[in-house]
Design an enzyme around this catalytic site. Structure first.
Site, PDB file in Angstrom:
ATOM      1  N   ARG A  61     -13.782  12.943 -10.636  1.00 15.69           N
ATOM      2  CA  ARG A  61     -13.890  14.098 -11.531  1.00 15.69           C
ATOM      3  C   ARG A  61     -13.683  13.663 -12.977  1.00 15.69           C
ATOM      4  O   ARG A  61     -14.182  14.258 -13.903  1.00 15.69           O
ATOM      5  CB  ARG A  61     -12.863  15.161 -11.136  1.00 15.69           C
ATOM      6  CG  ARG A  61     -13.149  15.782  -9.775  1.00 15.69           C
ATOM      7  CD  ARG A  61     -11.935  16.517  -9.263  1.00 15.69           C
ATOM      8  NE  ARG A  61     -10.760  15.645  -9.338  1.00 15.69           N
ATOM      9  CZ  ARG A  61      -9.515  16.021  -9.138  1.00 15.69           C
ATOM     10  NH1 ARG A  61      -9.262  17.268  -8.859  1.00 15.69           N
ATOM     11  NH2 ARG A  61      -8.520  15.166  -9.210  1.00 15.69           N
ATOM     12  N   LYS A 165      -7.337   7.405   6.445  1.00 23.49           N
ATOM     13  CA  LYS A 165      -6.190   8.093   7.015  1.00 23.49           C
ATOM     14  C   LYS A 165      -5.373   8.647   5.852  1.00 23.49           C
ATOM     15  O   LYS A 165      -5.454   8.087   4.754  1.00 23.49           O
ATOM     16  CB  LYS A 165      -5.378   7.158   7.900  1.00 23.49           C
ATOM     17  CG  LYS A 165      -4.668   6.034   7.117  1.00 23.49           C
ATOM     18  CD  LYS A 165      -3.261   5.842   7.560  1.00 23.49           C
ATOM     19  CE  LYS A 165      -2.415   5.403   6.429  1.00 23.49           C
ATOM     20  NZ  LYS A 165      -1.082   5.444   6.394  1.00 23.49           N
ATOM     21  N   HIS A 195      -6.842   1.133   8.825  1.00 20.12           N
ATOM     22  CA  HIS A 195      -7.178  -0.227   8.400  1.00 20.12           C
ATOM     23  C   HIS A 195      -6.475  -1.310   9.222  1.00 20.12           C
ATOM     24  O   HIS A 195      -6.874  -2.456   9.202  1.00 20.12           O
ATOM     25  CB  HIS A 195      -6.952  -0.421   6.888  1.00 20.12           C
ATOM     26  CG  HIS A 195      -5.526  -0.417   6.487  1.00 20.12           C
ATOM     27  ND1 HIS A 195      -4.898   0.692   5.974  1.00 20.12           N
ATOM     28  CD2 HIS A 195      -4.596  -1.390   6.519  1.00 20.12           C
ATOM     29  CE1 HIS A 195      -3.648   0.402   5.722  1.00 20.12           C
ATOM     30  NE2 HIS A 195      -3.431  -0.850   6.038  1.00 20.12           N
ATOM     31  N   LYS A 199      -7.504  -5.646  10.799  1.00 23.65           N
ATOM     32  CA  LYS A 199      -6.719  -6.875  10.609  1.00 23.65           C
ATOM     33  C   LYS A 199      -7.083  -7.899  11.679  1.00 23.65           C
ATOM     34  O   LYS A 199      -7.206  -7.562  12.856  1.00 23.65           O
ATOM     35  CB  LYS A 199      -5.215  -6.561  10.695  1.00 23.65           C
ATOM     36  CG  LYS A 199      -4.696  -5.823   9.472  1.00 23.65           C
ATOM     37  CD  LYS A 199      -3.208  -5.592   9.593  1.00 23.65           C
ATOM     38  CE  LYS A 199      -2.690  -4.765   8.430  1.00 23.65           C
ATOM     39  NZ  LYS A 199      -2.704  -5.484   7.162  1.00 23.65           N
ATOM     40  N   GLU A 233       8.529  -2.068   6.597  1.00 28.73           N
ATOM     41  CA  GLU A 233       8.162  -2.313   5.202  1.00 28.73           C
ATOM     42  C   GLU A 233       9.458  -2.464   4.413  1.00 28.73           C
ATOM     43  O   GLU A 233      10.417  -1.718   4.648  1.00 28.73           O
ATOM     44  CB  GLU A 233       7.392  -1.118   4.628  1.00 28.73           C
ATOM     45  CG  GLU A 233       6.045  -0.888   5.262  1.00 28.73           C
ATOM     46  CD  GLU A 233       5.432   0.421   4.764  1.00 28.73           C
ATOM     47  OE1 GLU A 233       4.664   0.384   3.811  1.00 28.73           O
ATOM     48  OE2 GLU A 233       5.760   1.480   5.335  1.00 28.73           O
ATOM     49  N   ASP A 252       2.675   8.985   8.287  1.00 30.71           N
ATOM     50  CA  ASP A 252       2.118   7.877   7.498  1.00 30.71           C
ATOM     51  C   ASP A 252       1.823   6.657   8.383  1.00 30.71           C
ATOM     52  O   ASP A 252       0.803   6.003   8.218  1.00 30.71           O
ATOM     53  CB  ASP A 252       3.116   7.503   6.391  1.00 30.71           C
ATOM     54  CG  ASP A 252       2.569   6.444   5.446  1.00 30.71           C
ATOM     55  OD1 ASP A 252       1.340   6.414   5.232  1.00 30.71           O
ATOM     56  OD2 ASP A 252       3.364   5.641   4.919  1.00 30.71           O
ATOM     57  N   HIS A 257      -1.177   3.807  12.692  1.00 27.40           N
ATOM     58  CA  HIS A 257      -1.042   2.365  12.942  1.00 27.40           C
ATOM     59  C   HIS A 257      -0.242   2.070  14.221  1.00 27.40           C
ATOM     60  O   HIS A 257      -0.648   1.280  15.055  1.00 27.40           O
ATOM     61  CB  HIS A 257      -0.318   1.669  11.791  1.00 27.40           C
ATOM     62  CG  HIS A 257      -0.968   1.860  10.459  1.00 27.40           C
ATOM     63  ND1 HIS A 257      -2.320   2.019  10.302  1.00 27.40           N
ATOM     64  CD2 HIS A 257      -0.445   1.895   9.205  1.00 27.40           C
ATOM     65  CE1 HIS A 257      -2.592   2.150   9.013  1.00 27.40           C
ATOM     66  NE2 HIS A 257      -1.476   2.088   8.326  1.00 27.40           N
ATOM     67  N   LYS A 353      10.466   2.496   6.006  1.00 28.23           N
ATOM     68  CA  LYS A 353      10.433   1.946   4.651  1.00 28.23           C
ATOM     69  C   LYS A 353      11.817   1.429   4.304  1.00 28.23           C
ATOM     70  O   LYS A 353      12.815   1.866   4.868  1.00 28.23           O
ATOM     71  CB  LYS A 353      10.037   3.042   3.666  1.00 28.23           C
ATOM     72  CG  LYS A 353       8.570   3.414   3.796  1.00 28.23           C
ATOM     73  CD  LYS A 353       8.017   3.885   2.477  1.00 28.23           C
ATOM     74  CE  LYS A 353       6.534   4.116   2.547  1.00 28.23           C
ATOM     75  NZ  LYS A 353       5.731   2.901   2.384  1.00 28.23           N
TER      76      LYS A 353
END
Ligand code: NAP
Length: 502
Positions: A61, A165, A195, A199, A233, A252, A257, A353
């Site tokens: 945009r 996703k 994704h 891998k 992570e 998430d 995953h 996380k």
């Protein structure tokens, strides 16, 4: 670069070449485009894997000229591509690159986009083949799909949609999105990205299981004690509070995953590697997952702590996060796949996380030897065999087994037989997005998720989160830099097991 110098290229170059096409990327001003998509396209251009006749149309945009767009993309490639910057490859890619400002929310807001797509088709001889890649927030997808649906028959050639996703935020919204898509498109035109499936190590899991005769006979409840899957992570939310507050660890990572890794680990051998054969087997696993009761689900949120020696803020202290946020940054579960192969074999999974380090692994822990005829060693207690698949980093596979310590007596110690990608193939691994974008151009959907898989994943998540609305969790419940709350350890201790040490 030739296949002799790079054995990985050898496999790729034997594939058929993709047909000419235009790739329209919506959300071209965003983070994903700059950090992942364009660097992946550059690496494909460098290896001459893109179609001979090709164009990229960045759509957003925001206003921008073609030159400004190219300059920003070049910066992204210089910073994030896995290959060093080479002018000739960049120029090949940049020559077919333009930017169009468009907004499907306004009347006639995409006219310029359709004009531009028509122009690149004619100039470059693309045969009307188009990929529309949605690198935009999920809420923006509906109106784009409607607009593309209305224009798709204006040109010859095929149309494919790539959808990032998260696909919806629960079963109802995912089904609604699927219904909107089905209005104009058929399932084989839809490429839902997870994704992780792009891998190398995740695909290697299939090679390990189905191209080697030795694993399949022991890949079941008779020999496997349990499976542990960790998606850890060390990063926090990296300024994406708006997104993370809405999603949390379960939407998430767990919904996509983690469940995909579980499905690939547990699935039956497919009859071939075609999209439907592989996805049929994965969906059977997802359907067989037993909904865990509250005792078998743990959620957590990080507080202040130390990650890799640096003090970091707690989740509730992050910019944009509510001070009393109940969003989970950690989730662990004990799951059962209710089928003949896996009955009573727990799959312990966790994702979070600000954990101790960045690590994605699948650990297959085998049952102990029934009667080792040795005296218990003084070196260490005998451990069970573990086949450890390192998805990232340090990609590879490692098998833990007992070996005799040199010297007198029969002392034993656990040793590791390692296969490391870097060492065996002496090459960098392609980024997941390279593989996935190329597969989409080739019309190969095996590594993309099908509507029924996504629906099964949401069904499980919806059932898990339903009781969460009622109870107030005692957050934060783990310091940043640790491996989650103590209750996550108890999940395994109750069963006389423990999480793998890192
Ligand atoms: N970043 C990652 O590493 C990553 C990884 C996996 C999946 N994803 C997914 O990929 C998608 C894009 O992620 P991102 O990190 O690139 O997001 P982002 O930077 O926040 O946004 C991407 C772009 O989308 C456009 N946009 C925002 N709201 C829009 C709206 N309502 N209508 C139309 N366009 C809108 C914006 O461009 P304009 O303002 O110019 O229109 C923005 O630059 C998301 O679905 C995300 O969940 C991202």
């Amino acid at each position: 670069m030739t296949a002799d110098e790079n054995p990985l290229l050898e496999g790729l170059t034997t594939r058929r070449a993709p047909e000419p096409c235009a790739l329209a990327i919506y959300g071209a001003s965003g983070d994903l485009t700059q950090r992942k998509l364009m660097p992946a396209l550059y690496s494909l251009a460098l290896r001459r894997l893109l179609p001979e006749r090709f164009a990229v149309v960045g759509v957003g945009r925001s206003a921008s000229t073609d030159d400004e767009f190219r300059a920003r993309i070049r910066e992204g490639i210089e910073q994030h591509a896995r290959d060093p910057f080479q002018t000739d490859a960049w120029e090949r890619l940049a020559a077919g690159m333009r930017y169009v400002s468009a907004d499907p929310g306004t009347d006639g807001g995409t006219d310029e986009l359709w004009r531009a797509l028509g122009e690149v088709d004619a100039e470059r001889g693309l045969g009307g083949n188009r990929i529309h890649y949605f690198a935009v927030p999920p809420t923006a997808i509906g109106s784009l799909i409607e607009d593309i649906g209305q224009h798709r028959h204006e040109q010859p050639g095929w149309t494919r949609l790539v959808i990032e996703k998260p696909f919806g935020r629960d079963l109802a919204s995912a089904e609604q999105l699927n219904a909107e898509i089905a209005h104009h498109f058929v399932e084989s035109e839809i490429y839902r990205i997870d994704h992780y499936l792009g891998k190398e190590t995740v695909q290697n899991l299939l090679a390990l299981r189905f191209a080697n005769g030795i694993f399949e006979p022991i890949w079941n409840r008779q020999f496997v004690d349990h499976v542990q899957i960790t998606v850890g992570e060390s990063m926090g939310i990296e300024g994406r509070a708006g997104f993370y507050e809405e999603s949390g660890a379960i939407r998430d990572i767990f919904q996509n995953h983690l469940l995909q890794l579980l499905a690939l680990t547990a699935m039956e051998p497919p009859s071939d590697f075609s999209a439907d054969a592989v996805r049929n087997e994965k969906v059977k696993v997802l359907r067989s997952l037993h909904t865990p009761g509250p005792k078998n689900i743990v959620r957590g949120q990080y507080g202040r702590g130390f990650v890799e020696g640096i003090e970091v803020a707690g989740y509730r202290e992050e910019h944009g996060v509510a001070r009393d946020s109940t969003t989970e940054t950690f989730v662990a579960a004990k799951l059962y796949v209710d089928n003949w192969r896996w009955a009573d074999t727990p799959f312990y999974v966790r994702a979070g996380k600000r954990l101790g380090k960045r690590e994605t692994t699948i650990a297959i822990q085998f049952k102990r030897a029934p009667h080792p005829p040795f005296e218990i060693s003084s070196v260490e207690p005998l451990k069970p065999n573990v086949l450890l698949i390192h998805v990232q980093p340090d990609e590879g596979v490692s098998l833990a087994f007992a070996a005799k310590v040199p010297g007198q007596g029969m002392a034993l110690r656990t040793v590791h037989m390692d296969f490391l990608y870097g060492g065996a193939f002496r090459t960098g691994l392609p980024e997941a997005y390279e593989r996935l974008i190329l597969d989409c151009m080739l019309g190969e959907a095996t590594l993309f998720t099908r509507a029924d898989e996504v629906a099964e994943q949401w069904k499980l998540v919806d059932a898990i989160v339903a009781p969460w609305q009622r109870d107030q969790p005692g957050f934060p419940n783990y310091p940043a830099g640790t491996w989650g709350p103590a209750v996550a350890d108890e999940l395994l201790h109750r069963d006389g097991r423990s999480w793998r040490r890192h």
